[in-house]
Design a protein around this motif. Structure first.
Motif, short mmCIF file in Angstrom:
data_model
loop_
_atom_site.label_atom_id
_atom_site.label_comp_id
_atom_site.label_asym_id
_atom_site.label_seq_id
_atom_site.Cartn_x
_atom_site.Cartn_y
_atom_site.Cartn_z
N ARG A 149 -64.03 -21.62 33.94
CA ARG A 149 -63.25 -22.67 33.45
C ARG A 149 -61.76 -22.54 33.74
N GLU A 150 -61.12 -23.69 34.01
CA GLU A 150 -59.57 -23.76 34.26
C GLU A 150 -59.22 -24.96 33.57
N GLY A 151 -58.01 -24.60 32.85
CA GLY A 151 -57.35 -25.64 32.11
C GLY A 151 -58.20 -26.01 30.64
N SER A 181 -56.12 -32.10 42.46
CA SER A 181 -56.29 -33.65 42.15
C SER A 181 -55.70 -34.06 40.97
N GLY A 182 -55.37 -32.86 40.01
CA GLY A 182 -54.61 -33.19 38.71
C GLY A 182 -55.61 -33.47 37.47
N VAL A 183 -56.74 -33.02 37.39
CA VAL A 183 -57.52 -33.10 36.24
C VAL A 183 -56.81 -32.01 35.18
N LEU A 184 -57.18 -32.41 34.01
CA LEU A 184 -56.81 -31.61 32.96
C LEU A 184 -57.21 -30.35 32.52
N GLY A 185 -58.73 -30.25 33.21
CA GLY A 185 -59.36 -29.22 32.85
C GLY A 185 -60.82 -29.13 33.89
N ILE A 186 -61.49 -28.10 33.99
CA ILE A 186 -62.61 -28.17 34.63
C ILE A 186 -63.58 -26.78 34.25
N LYS A 187 -64.69 -26.98 33.96
CA LYS A 187 -65.66 -25.85 33.85
C LYS A 187 -66.99 -26.02 34.46
#
Length: 212
Positions: A168-170, A143-149
């Motif tokens: 965590r990614e990004g 979806s284009g988010v900069l980061g997710i935890k």
């Protein structure tokens, strides 16, 4: 600091705004606060599977404007906004005029509340927590988010001893106030106990354009 303070409350006035916007005198504040709690609880229990990301409340003298951001607006259209308004007015202790506005979300994977609810639903269906986390993170990245935890706590997969695991990614810089962090904490009721799910999502710069 980033781990000990609510990410949304810390950023109010910087990247976040209050979900309830009104002013009250000292003697009337508690009553209006109770009304806000009743309105939010009504939508969370009555439409708990309608993909509500947030509920904004604005007051003008004797009128209450309720704006609902949802990924499934058809549920509200099918039910009928007039019928919902009449039911909600009966729940309030004072006689108030309520206006309801539905705002549809294009991509539910960009909002922490909807990501957390999706993980909770899978955990309650006895899906392995690592699989649920990986699927949610994969969808959010698309979806284009900069980061997710994502963090899940409790008796994971029915283990005897409770523990916490996260992935965590990004980029998720919780100590940076200028970063637009969306946060949600949900509870999954499984057959082997209660699991806590926390989700942090760092929105992209044009995330507000994802609303119709």
């Amino acid at each position: 600091m980033g781990q000990k303070i609510h990410p949304v409350g810390l950023r109010i006035g910087i990247t976040q705004e209050h979900k309830s916007q009104w002013f009250a005198k000292k003697y009337n504040y508690s009553k209006l606060l109770q009304e806000d709690a009743i309105i939010r609880e009504y939508f969370k229990t009555r439409f708990h599977k309608s993909g509500i990301s947030q509920i904004k409340i604005q007051r003008k003298i004797s009128r209450i404007n309720v704006e609902i951001h949802t990924a499934k607006s058809r549920i509200f259209v099918t039910k009928g906004l007039d019928e919902i308004r009449k039911e909600l007015e009966k729940e309030l202790p004072l006689n108030r005029e309520i206006r309801i506005q539905i705002t549809e979300i294009e991509d539910a994977n960009k909002y922490a509340t909807l990501v957390a609810e999706n993980i909770v639903e899978q955990l309650e269906k006895r899906v392995a927590f690592r699989r649920a986390i990986k699927q949610a993170m994969r969808k959010a990245q698309r979806s284009g988010v900069l980061g997710i935890k994502i963090q899940v706590s409790g008796r994971l997969n029915g283990a005897e001893i409770a523990r916490s695991e996260w992935a965590r990614e990004g980029r998720v810089p919780l100590q940076t106030l200028r970063v637009d962090v969306d946060y949600s904490s949900q509870t999954a009721k499984t057959i082997y106990g209660i699991l806590g799910v926390k989700v942090w999502v760092v929105q992209s710069k044009n995330s507000n354009k994802g609303v119709k």
